[in-house]
Write an enzyme that holds these catalytic residues in place. Structure first.
Site, PDB file in Angstrom:
ATOM      1  N   VAL A 171       0.835  -1.203   0.000  1.00  0.00           N
ATOM      2  CA  VAL A 171       0.000   0.000   0.000  1.00  0.00           C
ATOM      3  C   VAL A 171       0.872   1.256   0.000  1.00  0.00           C
ATOM      4  CG1 VAL A 171      -1.792   1.262   1.224  1.00  0.00           C
ATOM      5  CG2 VAL A 171      -1.884  -1.222   1.143  1.00  0.00           C
ATOM      6  N   ASP A 172       1.941   1.248   0.791  1.00  0.00           N
ATOM      7  CA  ASP A 172       2.865   2.381   0.768  1.00  0.00           C
ATOM      8  C   ASP A 172       3.442   2.587  -0.624  1.00  0.00           C
ATOM      9  OD1 ASP A 172       2.686   3.368   3.310  1.00  0.00           O
ATOM     10  OD2 ASP A 172       4.443   2.322   4.086  1.00  0.00           O
ATOM     11  N   THR A 173       3.793   1.490  -1.285  1.00  0.00           N
ATOM     12  CA  THR A 173       4.374   1.592  -2.624  1.00  0.00           C
ATOM     13  C   THR A 173       3.368   2.152  -3.612  1.00  0.00           C
ATOM     14  OG1 THR A 173       5.792  -0.299  -2.120  1.00  0.00           O
ATOM     15  CG2 THR A 173       5.577   0.317  -4.424  1.00  0.00           C
TER      16      THR A 173
END
Length: 399
Positions: A171-173
């Site tokens: 999700v961060d990516t």
């Protein structure tokens, strides 16, 4: 060396950990001047986490990899003078990326309204876990929490087990990629109209986007897809198989690949077995099929299976761990793993720019900066005199 497609754009980055800094990294690799605005004495929390104690220079390898090509200034934004300095920088900036929890930028006096008053052409991108509205708008969040709330964990894991995290901060990516795309889109609009604007990117929205195909099916028919381990939810054989010397992932995604697959495993009679006549019927008999196939894969090495399966154009790849990934021929040919010489951390292997541009390729121009390394230079470029810089540092407004 190309100046980069984004050369001439100035970005102010207010972010920690992964998503925000990686979005700034993408822009910096493409030539943008990215100025990381950090708190004196602390800075980006990722500096001190992970393996920071073992890396020369004291900054973690994660920080070093996600903050190259940037400049760092240390300014206390909680002080009126610090806020005023930041808004002065905004006047000469093109983009602000802030990844604070909801409400923090407003309390500091550096939210979109204040920045737009200083520079109406500013692109102000807020990256948050849950977005600017709703009951979680001021709730802090991390990748793992968004994986949980966004349904990703519910479809990850073994059928008879509980929900699991993805092994990587997916999700961060996605947040980093989406922020970079959103910023460039807003800049393109500004080039056409002269208008700045606020942009909001929420990790939760991206978790739903990652789940789009399965979520849309649920919304259509009300059926939960559940967890299927490393296998496909609707097709078989389409999973990781244990070979003699490791694991291989095989994807028989179309009926035209069934006969070549049967030939590769030396079981041609399965082609005409009524239990496996087509994709839908095979899925209904998936346990029976796996009982036949799984033991067969243990009899040969990954290389042997690759040769056999590729002969019939059946999709297959080795399942790499990080050790084998680093030496994988395709990864090496792509050239994404590069050597960097850092003034404090020394020489290490890192990831190069993520995108390949024929005319304006991304570049590694400078290592990740020390906390406040460029404070004096950046402020001087913005018109602040040496005496005033010393005064603000004596007041601990600058680091």
């Amino acid at each position: 060396m190309s100046a980069g497609a984004l050369a001439g754009y100035r970005v102010l980055e207010l972010a920690h950990f992964i998503a925000g800094p990686v979005s700034g990294l993408y822009l910096a690799d493409m030539g943008a001047e990215v100025i990381k605005v950090e708190a004196p004495g602390a800075g980006d929390a990722s500096r001190r986490m992970y393996d920071a104690q073992t890396v020369p220079g004291g900054d973690s390898s994660v920080y070093l990899a996600t903050n190259r090509n940037k400049r760092s200034i240390a300014v206390d934004l909680t002080r009126p003078e610090g806020k005023a300095l930041f808004l002065e920088l905004v006047k000469r900036a093109d983009v602000v990326i802030e990844a604070y929890r909801g409400g923090v930028a407003e309390r500091l006096g550096i939210a979109y309204e204040a920045c737009a008053a200083a520079n109406p052409r500013i692109i102000y991108c807020s990256l948050s876990a849950f977005g600017p509205v709703g009951p979680f708008r001021e709730k802090p969040g991390l990748d793992m929490l968004v994986q949980a709330l966004g349904g990703i964990m519910s479809v990850t894991g073994e059928p008879d087990g509980g929900p699991l995290l993805c092994g990587t901060p997916v999700v961060d990516t996605m947040g980093a990629l989406a922020t970079g795309q959103a910023v460039v889109t807003a800049l393109l609009h500004r080039e056409r109209t002269g208008e700045g604007q606020r942009v909001d990117v929420a990790l939760l929205d991206l978790a739903l986007l990652a789940n789009a195909a399965r979520l849309i099916m649920y919304l259509a028919n009300g059926e939960e897809i559940g967890r299927h381990g490393n296998a496909h939810a609707f097709m078989v054989p389409f999973q990781a198989f244990e070979a003699k010397d490791g694991w291989i992932y095989v994807a028989v995604w179309a009926d035209k690949l069934w006969a070549p697959f049967c030939a590769a495993i030396d079981r041609p009679e399965l082609v005409d077995d009524p239990r496996f006549a087509d994709r839908k019927i095979r899925f209904g008999h998936r346990d029976e099929l796996r009982a036949i196939v799984v033991p067969l894969f243990r009899e040969r090495t990954i290389a042997e299976w690759m040769t056999r399966l590729e002969k019939g154009d059946v999709l297959c790849v080795p399942v790499n761990d990080f050790k084998s990934l680093a030496t994988d021929p395709q990864v090496q040919a792509a050239g994404l793993l590069v050597e960097e010489e850092h003034p404090r951390a020394g020489r290490f292997t890192t990831l190069g720019p993520a995108f390949r541009f024929a005319r304006t390729p991304g570049t590694l121009r400078a290592g990740a900066p020390a906390l406040g390394e460029n404070t004096d230079a950046v402020l001087a470029e913005n018109g602040l005199g040496a005496e005033e810089i010393r005064r603000l540092r004596d007041l601990h407004i600058l680091g």
